[in-house]
Design a protein around this motif. Structure first.
Motif, PDB file in Angstrom:
ATOM      1  N   THR A   8      49.119  -2.116   6.566  1.00 24.46           N
ATOM      2  CA  THR A   8      50.185  -1.353   5.901  1.00 24.46           C
ATOM      3  C   THR A   8      49.864   0.135   5.895  1.00 24.46           C
ATOM      4  O   THR A   8      50.730   0.971   6.149  1.00 24.46           O
ATOM      5  CB  THR A   8      50.371  -1.846   4.454  1.00 24.46           C
ATOM      6  OG1 THR A   8      50.638  -3.256   4.472  1.00 24.46           O
ATOM      7  CG2 THR A   8      51.545  -1.137   3.786  1.00 24.46           C
ATOM      8  N   ASN A   9      48.615   0.480   5.618  1.00 25.22           N
ATOM      9  CA  ASN A   9      48.246   1.891   5.543  1.00 25.22           C
ATOM     10  C   ASN A   9      48.297   2.578   6.904  1.00 25.22           C
ATOM     11  O   ASN A   9      48.821   3.687   7.023  1.00 25.22           O
ATOM     12  CB  ASN A   9      46.849   2.042   4.945  1.00 25.22           C
ATOM     13  CG  ASN A   9      46.838   1.717   3.460  1.00 25.22           C
ATOM     14  OD1 ASN A   9      47.878   1.403   2.889  1.00 25.22           O
ATOM     15  ND2 ASN A   9      45.671   1.788   2.843  1.00 25.22           N
ATOM     16  N   LEU A  54      50.045   1.673   9.600  1.00 22.41           N
ATOM     17  CA  LEU A  54      51.440   1.792  10.030  1.00 22.41           C
ATOM     18  C   LEU A  54      52.195   2.792   9.170  1.00 22.41           C
ATOM     19  O   LEU A  54      52.978   3.593   9.664  1.00 22.41           O
ATOM     20  CB  LEU A  54      52.129   0.426   9.979  1.00 22.41           C
ATOM     21  CG  LEU A  54      51.678  -0.580  11.035  1.00 22.41           C
ATOM     22  CD1 LEU A  54      52.525  -1.851  10.956  1.00 22.41           C
ATOM     23  CD2 LEU A  54      51.792   0.026  12.431  1.00 22.41           C
ATOM     24  N   GLY A  55      51.968   2.747   7.867  1.00 22.25           N
ATOM     25  CA  GLY A  55      52.658   3.664   6.967  1.00 22.25           C
ATOM     26  C   GLY A  55      52.341   5.110   7.284  1.00 22.25           C
ATOM     27  O   GLY A  55      53.241   5.940   7.396  1.00 22.25           O
ATOM     28  N   LEU A  56      51.062   5.409   7.445  1.00 21.64           N
ATOM     29  CA  LEU A  56      50.670   6.798   7.697  1.00 21.64           C
ATOM     30  C   LEU A  56      51.195   7.296   9.040  1.00 21.64           C
ATOM     31  O   LEU A  56      51.578   8.460   9.179  1.00 21.64           O
ATOM     32  CB  LEU A  56      49.147   6.940   7.621  1.00 21.64           C
ATOM     33  CG  LEU A  56      48.557   6.779   6.195  1.00 21.64           C
ATOM     34  CD1 LEU A  56      47.039   6.716   6.238  1.00 21.64           C
ATOM     35  CD2 LEU A  56      49.012   7.917   5.288  1.00 21.64           C
ATOM     36  N   MET A 103      53.861   5.773  10.933  1.00 22.66           N
ATOM     37  CA  MET A 103      55.299   5.642  11.131  1.00 22.66           C
ATOM     38  C   MET A 103      56.145   6.377  10.100  1.00 22.66           C
ATOM     39  O   MET A 103      57.269   6.787  10.391  1.00 22.66           O
ATOM     40  CB  MET A 103      55.684   4.150  11.139  1.00 22.66           C
ATOM     41  CG  MET A 103      55.185   3.423  12.385  1.00 22.66           C
ATOM     42  SD  MET A 103      55.543   1.632  12.375  1.00 22.66           S
ATOM     43  CE  MET A 103      57.291   1.665  12.014  1.00 22.66           C
ATOM     44  N   PHE A 104      55.628   6.530   8.895  1.00 26.54           N
ATOM     45  CA  PHE A 104      56.491   7.081   7.842  1.00 26.54           C
ATOM     46  C   PHE A 104      57.072   8.461   8.175  1.00 26.54           C
ATOM     47  O   PHE A 104      58.242   8.710   7.874  1.00 26.54           O
ATOM     48  CB  PHE A 104      55.770   7.103   6.495  1.00 26.54           C
ATOM     49  CG  PHE A 104      56.682   7.399   5.351  1.00 26.54           C
ATOM     50  CD1 PHE A 104      57.576   6.435   4.879  1.00 26.54           C
ATOM     51  CD2 PHE A 104      56.716   8.655   4.759  1.00 26.54           C
ATOM     52  CE1 PHE A 104      58.444   6.716   3.848  1.00 26.54           C
ATOM     53  CE2 PHE A 104      57.582   8.943   3.725  1.00 26.54           C
ATOM     54  CZ  PHE A 104      58.452   7.977   3.267  1.00 26.54           C
ATOM     55  N   PRO A 105      56.288   9.365   8.779  1.00 24.82           N
ATOM     56  CA  PRO A 105      56.894  10.655   9.128  1.00 24.82           C
ATOM     57  C   PRO A 105      58.114  10.515  10.032  1.00 24.82           C
ATOM     58  O   PRO A 105      59.067  11.295   9.918  1.00 24.82           O
ATOM     59  CB  PRO A 105      55.770  11.376   9.875  1.00 24.82           C
ATOM     60  CG  PRO A 105      54.522  10.765   9.359  1.00 24.82           C
ATOM     61  CD  PRO A 105      54.858   9.316   9.091  1.00 24.82           C
ATOM     62  N   ARG A 112      48.368  15.072  12.674  1.00 27.14           N
ATOM     63  CA  ARG A 112      48.050  13.995  11.726  1.00 27.14           C
ATOM     64  C   ARG A 112      47.148  12.929  12.348  1.00 27.14           C
ATOM     65  O   ARG A 112      46.418  12.236  11.629  1.00 27.14           O
ATOM     66  CB  ARG A 112      49.337  13.331  11.211  1.00 27.14           C
ATOM     67  CG  ARG A 112      50.021  14.095  10.091  1.00 27.14           C
ATOM     68  CD  ARG A 112      51.340  13.421   9.694  1.00 27.14           C
ATOM     69  NE  ARG A 112      51.151  12.104   9.094  1.00 27.14           N
ATOM     70  CZ  ARG A 112      50.892  11.894   7.814  1.00 27.14           C
ATOM     71  NH1 ARG A 112      50.789  12.910   6.993  1.00 27.14           N
ATOM     72  NH2 ARG A 112      50.738  10.678   7.354  1.00 27.14           N
ATOM     73  N   LYS A 130      43.559  13.204  11.423  1.00 31.25           N
ATOM     74  CA  LYS A 130      43.403  13.067   9.977  1.00 31.25           C
ATOM     75  C   LYS A 130      43.547  11.606   9.548  1.00 31.25           C
ATOM     76  O   LYS A 130      42.835  11.141   8.651  1.00 31.25           O
ATOM     77  CB  LYS A 130      44.462  13.902   9.256  1.00 31.25           C
ATOM     78  CG  LYS A 130      44.423  15.395   9.602  1.00 31.25           C
ATOM     79  CD  LYS A 130      45.551  16.111   8.879  1.00 31.25           C
ATOM     80  CE  LYS A 130      45.809  17.501   9.445  1.00 31.25           C
ATOM     81  NZ  LYS A 130      47.115  18.024   8.993  1.00 31.25           N
ATOM     82  N   TRP A 140      41.360   9.405   7.021  1.00 33.72           N
ATOM     83  CA  TRP A 140      41.920   8.857   5.779  1.00 33.72           C
ATOM     84  C   TRP A 140      41.695   7.355   5.664  1.00 33.72           C
ATOM     85  O   TRP A 140      41.336   6.850   4.593  1.00 33.72           O
ATOM     86  CB  TRP A 140      43.426   9.148   5.697  1.00 33.72           C
ATOM     87  CG  TRP A 140      43.756  10.598   5.508  1.00 33.72           C
ATOM     88  CD1 TRP A 140      42.998  11.540   4.871  1.00 33.72           C
ATOM     89  CD2 TRP A 140      44.929  11.286   5.957  1.00 33.72           C
ATOM     90  NE1 TRP A 140      43.627  12.761   4.907  1.00 33.72           N
ATOM     91  CE2 TRP A 140      44.825  12.640   5.561  1.00 33.72           C
ATOM     92  CE3 TRP A 140      46.074  10.904   6.667  1.00 33.72           C
ATOM     93  CZ2 TRP A 140      45.792  13.604   5.837  1.00 33.72           C
ATOM     94  CZ3 TRP A 140      47.041  11.847   6.945  1.00 33.72           C
ATOM     95  CH2 TRP A 140      46.904  13.191   6.539  1.00 33.72           C
TER      96      TRP A 140
END
Lengths: 192, 192
Positions: free
Chosen positions: B148-149, B151-153, B155-157, B182, B185, B189
DNA sequence: GTCTATATTGTGATAGAC
DNA sequence: GTCTATCACAATATAGAC
């Protein structure tokens, strides 16, 4: 026992159906039926399907923004507490409105014109405050990355819920526990 | 100069229009026009709008899955390198198909039935491998949070691009730089 | 304000000629 | 395989009675 006006009944129904199906797939007849009113009344009160949609979307959008803006721009709240309360508030809001983020984000990307009028001076107020606090706390993080990461970590599980569940990563009935337990972790992830 | 079959021309056009507008808002006539073919041919080759849509979505969906599955399930690649190559591959893929994630995630949530047949044994293969590697590397992170993290980091942008831009957090022309920077980074993260 | 009935236009799909 | 013409019906919107 609350009595709703016809106008409010339509708004409530529109809220539900639009969120579930999106603009194009929603039929005005369905909204009328859900609201328990006559189809003609929908046009009498709101003029058109598109106009009703705009009202609903703006309301939803406001819900999303109002969670962040006042907290972020408050100079008296420490960064740590900001992350904590945004995480808590959003998780709660999204658990009560699971379809909210994917609906807003999708309609926004598909229907850019409709949102042209919605501007964010919220950002203008919050940006310098956060920039300062990030610097003070020694985190090497831009404001854009900070906001993107918080929102991404909180919202992405809801946006990708169907993917996460059908992959079997977590079960449908575990979802609430999953996002609830993420709350504390997110604070740690963001603040290193 | 490549010559495309009529079938392929329709697929390409459908890919473009469906991604841009979603299923319900897309008209078969528009696909036909974009493809430069007659409307009747669309039904001749694909039977129905819905069937054509399923083909397009499955193709898109496959693009998303194929980036992750083989990397995650490979026992010979260290966790660090997995995060790095998934981040790089996805960022590249999404820059070339910006509308891909919001399209897939939204259609999936709106149209659950259509995806019922798509199953993910990818997860079953990858899960034990990742679980092991997370334990070995001393990261206290569940597989679900890990996936989740990442993909979230990443894809979310892209999912929230319109929100990020109209808020003024970053400018349209800075977007490519933003997501490119990103990449490095994100590795830091995720791996603390 | 609320209803019935209807105008008007979309839109997916197909028949049938070539 | 490809086209023109058209069907069939779904869906937004409105006119006009009450």
């Amino acid at each position: 026992m609350e009595v709703l006006t016809t106008e409010q009944k339509i708004i409530n129904a529109a809220n539900k159906i639009f969120s579930l199906k999106g603009f194009a797939a929603t039929k005005t007849r369905e909204i009328a039926e859900e609201a328990g009113i006559n189809l003609a009344l929908l046009n009498y009160y709101f003029g058109s399907k598109e106009n009703l949609f705009k009202i609903v979307v703006k309301e939803k959008f406001k819900m999303l923004i109002e969670v962040m803006a006042p907290i972020l721009s408050d100079t008296t709240i420490p960064l740590r507490d900001k992350v904590e309360s945004i995480t808590n508030n959003y998780t709660q809001l999204l658990l009560e409105n699971e379809e909210l983020p994917i609906f807003v984000l999708n309609e926004w990307s598909v229907n850019k014109e409709m949102f042209a009028e919605i501007t964010l001076n919220a950002r203008k107020i919050a940006q310098p405050v956060i920039e300062n606090q990030l610097k003070e706390s020694g985190l090497e993080l831009s404001v854009a990355d900070f906001i993107t990461n918080i929102l991404g970590l909180i919202m992405f599980p809801f946006v990708a819920k169907q993917l996460i569940i059908s992959s079997g990563l977590i079960k449908e009935e575990e979802f609430i526990t999953f996002v609830t337990e993420r709350k504390d972790k997110i604070i740690a992830w963001i603040l290193k």
